[in-house]
Design a protein around this motif. Sequence first.
Motif, PDB file in Angstrom:
ATOM      1  N   MET A   1      30.287 178.408 128.495  1.00  0.00           N
ATOM      2  CA  MET A   1      31.493 179.077 128.051  1.00  0.00           C
ATOM      3  C   MET A   1      32.686 178.128 128.042  1.00  0.00           C
ATOM      4  SD  MET A   1      30.734 182.320 127.465  1.00  0.00           S
ATOM      5  CE  MET A   1      32.212 183.255 127.630  1.00  0.00           C
ATOM      6  N   HIS A   2      32.705 177.192 128.963  1.00  0.00           N
ATOM      7  CA  HIS A   2      33.868 176.314 129.085  1.00  0.00           C
ATOM      8  C   HIS A   2      34.023 175.396 127.875  1.00  0.00           C
ATOM      9  CE1 HIS A   2      30.735 173.513 130.374  1.00  0.00           C
ATOM     10  NE2 HIS A   2      31.594 172.550 130.166  1.00  0.00           N
ATOM     11  N   MET A   3      32.998 175.282 127.037  1.00  0.00           N
ATOM     12  CA  MET A   3      33.065 174.404 125.871  1.00  0.00           C
ATOM     13  C   MET A   3      33.632 175.120 124.641  1.00  0.00           C
ATOM     14  SD  MET A   3      29.464 172.436 126.539  1.00  0.00           S
ATOM     15  CE  MET A   3      29.595 171.419 125.086  1.00  0.00           C
ATOM     16  N   GLN A   4      33.862 176.410 124.744  1.00  0.00           N
ATOM     17  CA  GLN A   4      34.412 177.164 123.631  1.00  0.00           C
ATOM     18  C   GLN A   4      35.915 176.904 123.524  1.00  0.00           C
ATOM     19  OE1 GLN A   4      33.336 181.289 123.698  1.00  0.00           O
ATOM     20  NE2 GLN A   4      31.196 180.847 124.159  1.00  0.00           N
ATOM     21  N   PRO A   5      36.433 176.853 122.296  1.00  0.00           N
ATOM     22  CA  PRO A   5      37.854 176.565 122.097  1.00  0.00           C
ATOM     23  C   PRO A   5      38.784 177.485 122.901  1.00  0.00           C
ATOM     24  CG  PRO A   5      36.718 176.502 119.997  1.00  0.00           C
ATOM     25  CD  PRO A   5      35.714 176.993 121.022  1.00  0.00           C
ATOM     26  N   LEU A   6      38.370 178.721 123.075  1.00  0.00           N
ATOM     27  CA  LEU A   6      39.188 179.676 123.817  1.00  0.00           C
ATOM     28  C   LEU A   6      39.498 179.179 125.224  1.00  0.00           C
ATOM     29  CD1 LEU A   6      40.466 182.521 124.123  1.00  0.00           C
ATOM     30  CD2 LEU A   6      38.214 183.307 124.847  1.00  0.00           C
ATOM     31  N   TYR A   7      38.577 178.413 125.816  1.00  0.00           N
ATOM     32  CA  TYR A   7      38.730 177.961 127.192  1.00  0.00           C
ATOM     33  C   TYR A   7      39.172 176.508 127.309  1.00  0.00           C
ATOM     34  CZ  TYR A   7      36.301 182.308 128.043  1.00  0.00           C
ATOM     35  OH  TYR A   7      35.957 183.630 128.070  1.00  0.00           O
ATOM     36  N   ALA A   8      39.586 175.915 126.216  1.00  0.00           N
ATOM     37  CA  ALA A   8      40.070 174.526 126.255  1.00  0.00           C
ATOM     38  C   ALA A   8      41.240 174.434 127.240  1.00  0.00           C
ATOM     39  CB  ALA A   8      40.512 174.071 124.873  1.00  0.00           C
ATOM     40  N   GLY A   9      41.158 173.478 128.129  1.00  0.00           N
ATOM     41  CA  GLY A   9      42.219 173.295 129.108  1.00  0.00           C
ATOM     42  C   GLY A   9      42.051 174.107 130.374  1.00  0.00           C
ATOM     43  N   ALA A  10      41.056 175.007 130.408  1.00  0.00           N
ATOM     44  CA  ALA A  10      40.813 175.795 131.615  1.00  0.00           C
ATOM     45  C   ALA A  10      40.082 174.939 132.643  1.00  0.00           C
ATOM     46  CB  ALA A  10      39.981 177.029 131.275  1.00  0.00           C
ATOM     47  N   PRO A  11      40.265 175.204 133.920  1.00  0.00           N
ATOM     48  CA  PRO A  11      39.561 174.437 134.950  1.00  0.00           C
ATOM     49  C   PRO A  11      38.051 174.553 134.788  1.00  0.00           C
ATOM     50  CG  PRO A  11      41.189 175.900 135.943  1.00  0.00           C
ATOM     51  CD  PRO A  11      41.120 176.241 134.488  1.00  0.00           C
ATOM     52  N   TYR A  12      37.350 173.472 135.059  1.00  0.00           N
ATOM     53  CA  TYR A  12      35.890 173.433 134.957  1.00  0.00           C
ATOM     54  C   TYR A  12      35.317 173.094 136.326  1.00  0.00           C
ATOM     55  CZ  TYR A  12      31.259 171.594 133.860  1.00  0.00           C
ATOM     56  OH  TYR A  12      29.921 171.343 133.845  1.00  0.00           O
ATOM     57  N   HIS A  13      34.370 173.888 136.778  1.00  0.00           N
ATOM     58  CA  HIS A  13      33.795 173.696 138.107  1.00  0.00           C
ATOM     59  C   HIS A  13      32.274 173.594 138.019  1.00  0.00           C
ATOM     60  CE1 HIS A  13      37.717 174.747 139.768  1.00  0.00           C
ATOM     61  NE2 HIS A  13      37.714 175.775 138.945  1.00  0.00           N
ATOM     62  N   GLY A  14      31.783 172.831 137.055  1.00  0.00           N
ATOM     63  CA  GLY A  14      30.341 172.720 136.870  1.00  0.00           C
ATOM     64  C   GLY A  14      29.814 171.362 137.259  1.00  0.00           C
ATOM     65  N   THR A  15      28.521 171.188 137.009  1.00  0.00           N
ATOM     66  CA  THR A  15      27.845 169.938 137.345  1.00  0.00           C
ATOM     67  C   THR A  15      27.295 169.221 136.120  1.00  0.00           C
ATOM     68  OG1 THR A  15      25.723 171.061 137.626  1.00  0.00           O
ATOM     69  CG2 THR A  15      27.155 170.859 139.584  1.00  0.00           C
ATOM     70  N   GLY A  16      27.439 169.815 134.946  1.00  0.00           N
ATOM     71  CA  GLY A  16      26.896 169.223 133.729  1.00  0.00           C
ATOM     72  C   GLY A  16      25.597 169.866 133.285  1.00  0.00           C
ATOM     73  N   VAL A  17      24.928 170.584 134.187  1.00  0.00           N
ATOM     74  CA  VAL A  17      23.687 171.269 133.825  1.00  0.00           C
ATOM     75  C   VAL A  17      23.966 172.275 132.712  1.00  0.00           C
ATOM     76  CG1 VAL A  17      21.887 172.851 134.647  1.00  0.00           C
ATOM     77  CG2 VAL A  17      22.648 170.958 136.087  1.00  0.00           C
ATOM     78  N   ASP A  18      25.075 172.953 132.813  1.00  0.00           N
ATOM     79  CA  ASP A  18      25.436 173.943 131.803  1.00  0.00           C
ATOM     80  C   ASP A  18      25.590 173.309 130.423  1.00  0.00           C
ATOM     81  OD1 ASP A  18      27.576 172.539 132.823  1.00  0.00           O
ATOM     82  OD2 ASP A  18      28.930 174.240 132.898  1.00  0.00           O
TER      83      ASP A  18
END
Length: 54
Positions: A1-18
Motif C-alpha cells: 500500500m505504501h507504494m501507491q501515490p495516495l501514500y507518497a510521503g507517508a511514514p514507512y515501517h517495512g522491511t522490503g518484503v512487501d
Amino acid sequence: MHMQPLYAGAPYHGTGVDERLFEIGLCLPSGSDMSDAQQDEVIGRILALLDGQR
C-alpha cells in the motif's frame, strides 16, 4: 500500500518484503458492486493466462 501515490510521503515501517510481494503478486479488481459481466471478464482473462502457461 505504501507504494501507491495516495501514500507518497507517508511514514514507512517495512522491511522490503512487501515490495517484493508487490513485484510478484497479482492485483485483481474486486468490489461488491462488480457486475456479473465484469466478474466474467476478470475470470476469463485469468483463465486465458493459465491456458497460455500449459
